[in-house]
Motif scaffolding. Sequence first.
Motif, PDB file in Angstrom:
ATOM      1  N   ALA A 466       3.184  19.923   0.472  1.00 29.66           N
ATOM      2  CA  ALA A 466       4.490  20.189   1.091  1.00 29.66           C
ATOM      3  C   ALA A 466       5.445  19.031   0.812  1.00 29.66           C
ATOM      4  CB  ALA A 466       4.318  20.380   2.597  1.00 29.66           C
ATOM      5  N   LEU A 467       4.890  17.817   0.971  1.00 33.22           N
ATOM      6  CA  LEU A 467       5.710  16.629   0.719  1.00 33.22           C
ATOM      7  C   LEU A 467       6.189  16.604  -0.725  1.00 33.22           C
ATOM      8  CD1 LEU A 467       3.993  13.648   2.539  1.00 33.22           C
ATOM      9  CD2 LEU A 467       6.211  14.676   3.006  1.00 33.22           C
ATOM     10  N   GLU A 468       5.226  16.967  -1.599  1.00 32.45           N
ATOM     11  CA  GLU A 468       5.553  16.977  -3.014  1.00 32.45           C
ATOM     12  C   GLU A 468       6.676  17.963  -3.293  1.00 32.45           C
ATOM     13  OE1 GLU A 468       2.279  17.720  -5.876  1.00 32.45           O
ATOM     14  OE2 GLU A 468       1.822  15.643  -5.310  1.00 32.45           O
ATOM     15  N   HIS A 469       6.535  19.136  -2.640  1.00 32.95           N
ATOM     16  CA  HIS A 469       7.581  20.146  -2.828  1.00 32.95           C
ATOM     17  C   HIS A 469       8.918  19.608  -2.336  1.00 32.95           C
ATOM     18  CE1 HIS A 469       9.980  23.764  -2.014  1.00 32.95           C
ATOM     19  NE2 HIS A 469       9.358  24.236  -3.077  1.00 32.95           N
ATOM     20  N   ARG A 470       8.840  18.912  -1.192  1.00 37.34           N
ATOM     21  CA  ARG A 470      10.063  18.383  -0.614  1.00 37.34           C
ATOM     22  C   ARG A 470      10.675  17.323  -1.536  1.00 37.34           C
ATOM     23  NH1 ARG A 470       9.128  16.572   5.306  1.00 37.34           N
ATOM     24  NH2 ARG A 470       7.797  18.400   5.271  1.00 37.34           N
ATOM     25  N   SER A 471       9.785  16.482  -2.087  1.00 39.13           N
ATOM     26  CA  SER A 471      10.333  15.418  -2.918  1.00 39.13           C
ATOM     27  C   SER A 471      10.796  15.965  -4.261  1.00 39.13           C
ATOM     28  CB  SER A 471       9.301  14.314  -3.122  1.00 39.13           C
ATOM     29  OG  SER A 471       8.319  14.754  -4.022  1.00 39.13           O
TER      30      SER A 471
END
Length: 898
Positions: A466-471
């Motif tokens: 999710a974080l990766e998607h956000r970043s």
Amino acid sequence: MRSQRGVVKQGAFQAFPGLVESIVANSGIVAACMLAALFFSLLSWGFLLGTVRAEREAGIRDSMQQALTMARAYSEQAARAINSHDLVLRQLRYGWRLSGYSLKLDSTDAATLYRDAAFSNLAIFDRDGKLVTAMKPERLRASIAGSAFFRANAEAPADRLVISRSANGSSQGNGLQFSRPLLDRDGRFDGVALLQVDADDLTVNFFLHRFTPGGVLGLSAVGGPLLVAAAEPRGPTPVKLPALSGNNGDFLAGNEGAMLAAAGWFADGRPRYLGWHRAGPYPMVAFIGLDQERAMAPFAAERKQAIAQASAATVVLFGLGAVLAGFLLRLTWRKRESQRTGETYRMATEGSSDGFFILATLYNGAGSVDDFEVIDCNQHGAAIVHQRRETLIGRRFSGLYRDDTFSRVMEVLRIAVETGSFDGELEFHPEGSDRSRWMHFKAVRSDQKLAITLRDISESKAHVAALEHRSNHDALTGLPNRHWLQWYLPQAIVRARDSRQTLALLFIDLDGFKAANDTMGHAAGDELLRHAAHRLKEAVRPHDNVIRIGGDEFVVILENNLRIEDTAIVAKRVIQAFKPKFKLIGGTAVLGTSIGISSFPSDGDDAASLLQNADVAMYSVKTSGKGSFRFFDPEFYEALRRELEYEQELRMAIESDEFVIHYQPRMDLASNRTTSMEALVRWQHPARGLLEPKDFIPLAEKTGMIVRLGELVLVKVCEQLAQWVAKEEGVVPVSVNISSRQFNETDIARIFSSAMARHNIPSHLLEIELTESSMMGGGSHVLESLSKIRDLGIKLLVDDFGTGYSSLAQLQLLDFDILKVDKAFTSRIEQTEQGKILFTAIITMAHALGMRVVAEGVETSSQLAILRTLACDEVQGYFISFPQAAASAQSLLLSPAV
Ligand code: C2E
Ligand code: MG
Ligand code: MG
């Protein structure tokens, strides 16, 4: 020293914790090993002793057999000897009769006849027992009438051989004598023929060479007494057979036999194996005695050796037992230790969120790892694989997972077995679970076992994703962002390079977004961006990536080897897609797109240069009217690059102050005196020489460097003025050109006042020239700035009047002091009447509004003359004076030409 040793000892125990307890706990093992050693040593002892005994008995039997065999041979020989002696006796009897009873046994003839005989004496006695003749008469008594053998012969019912012991025999003591009766013609007893044999000749002389030392042999009458005996080595005969004393038991009974004769039977006290055999038809027994000790010597030696061997075997067995006990103890100790470690570890891990397993490695026949068996695990570990701990322990790995998971898990387990450890992430699909889980998988090998720690990282993995998607994604539009682009584009380039395909980048900037955002507000701006993103996605193919790289800038990556024409079509579609107005919640907006296109490999072979070149192409669209697309053009890029380089140079020039000020006087037409000097900046370029403002002021304006440059000019002017003021009287003011950006973006009044204060310059010595355009559009801000300047006592001049769009009425409102009419108007006054009329009108109106008029760019005397007639107040121009470097005295600048 003691303490050191203590430490060492403690250390040694620490090295094997629990070893002592283990020995105590496993004393059964020690006892079992020792018992086994005892058992096997007893067994070997029993076997060895049994063998020895059997061999000894066989030896005894052999010895007795040998004694018997020898006794047989001896008895045979003895019988033969007796027989031959008997024959000699009978021949003697016959010879006696033939000689007419006159035979002389001591004659030379007789001596010759019996020279090598095996007997020692021959004799004839008459019927009264008197010696008649003998070979060796001296060894005989003169009469034997009283002797037993004589009587036996005299009283014998028949002619028979009488055997008896001779009193004076051989060196060995008694010998034997054989006698037969002599008969007269009528068959009556007429005397005795006697033959004596030395004991030696019946014993050792013909038999003893086969004897072993300690052996005895002899002849005995049946039932006794002992007749002759000898021993090896020769000496006094040790034989004192009990048979001879009447207590013979079985001995000498029957024809033959063998037995162990006790020590008491012999004078030397040595027991012997005794064999005996009847000597032919004679009432005599031949016996052989073999020394028991010597006969059994080989067996004794064998026995000794066997005992030594058995002892050695015992030592070895006990040694082996001890080693085995040690080995088993170590094994059980290690097993216990590993169990304890396992238990401790499990207890420690029971509370943790990690799953813990101990697996045993199972090998196939070929010696390669085949499977694993769960030896131990904690509750949590069992739960992770959807099992109960109790049912899991003892199960094979192959039974726990479906095929693909099994092979994947096996792969990492094999790595752990081969290399000693594995540490990584793995996707599990536990049996009985409908979804796969991500595990952090750590395996460490110890002997044939693997200790495994599992941690469920599915949640954190999802979180990271999710974080990766956000970043990697823009929160506003949901499109991938610059970060994502930087990750993706290099890979796309590699793919294109590998497959020899082209790739195109569309760099899209939204025209008019900034204005819309400023006027409609940020919320509307966000809404607009979302719509724009949507239209972009719609305009390209589904698999083309649209990225928002920031603000109102987007990038589209076109892969799949598009031709230039097709790329252009996509760009056109994007432009077309933005044609319709955007309907927003708070109104409508219009946006255009400026698109720059770069292609791989022609415009760059890495992400950075492709992006930069697409940006450059977009910029060229922006600077040439917007709303269209352009392919990257290296020439444009080169120009841009040069500009950037030049910009950099200018920046450096400002930093290191490569500027000088030239001064151009302004002349009052009434007095022909200099009223003011205009400060005009020049760049002393290290390579290109002295550069005029047109070469750098526009760039300084564009980039904002004009602000810094303006301050620099002001400082230089102030310094110069201070110098002049210090030197002379009647210094005239200096007018400073202020660009629109300086005027609009900085607090000019404050800058001037601080400069004046710093250099101690009175305000009447400074004037400010502003172009019309500087004041365009600025309402209250402009008025405020201008009034602040005036408040300082600085005069305000309108520069280049006539080139802008302001009207004189406006200028009057702004309360300017002087109007500088642009040189374009000045040049026209001598060319056309119209020019003169226009100029006159400007002068008239300016005067009416209370402003003095300066004609710029006066280059000829006629222009000057006309201007005088037109009542122009002041003039400035090459005809009066060129702008010049500052002289040490301001007055020198005055033009002599006027
Ligand atoms: P400007 O303020 O209108 O300055 C007058 C310009 O006309 C100067 O050009 C001057 O050399 C030129 N000039 C004077 N007499 C004649 C003439 O008889 N015939 C012709 N053809 N030209 C004449 P220069 O020095 O090249 O400056 C050009 C412009 O650069 C200035 O126009 C001014 O707007 C700007 N500038 C110069 N120095 C500064 C400065 O320090 N700050 C700012 N912001 N602008 C400056
Ligand atoms: Mg000027
Ligand atoms: Mg001017």
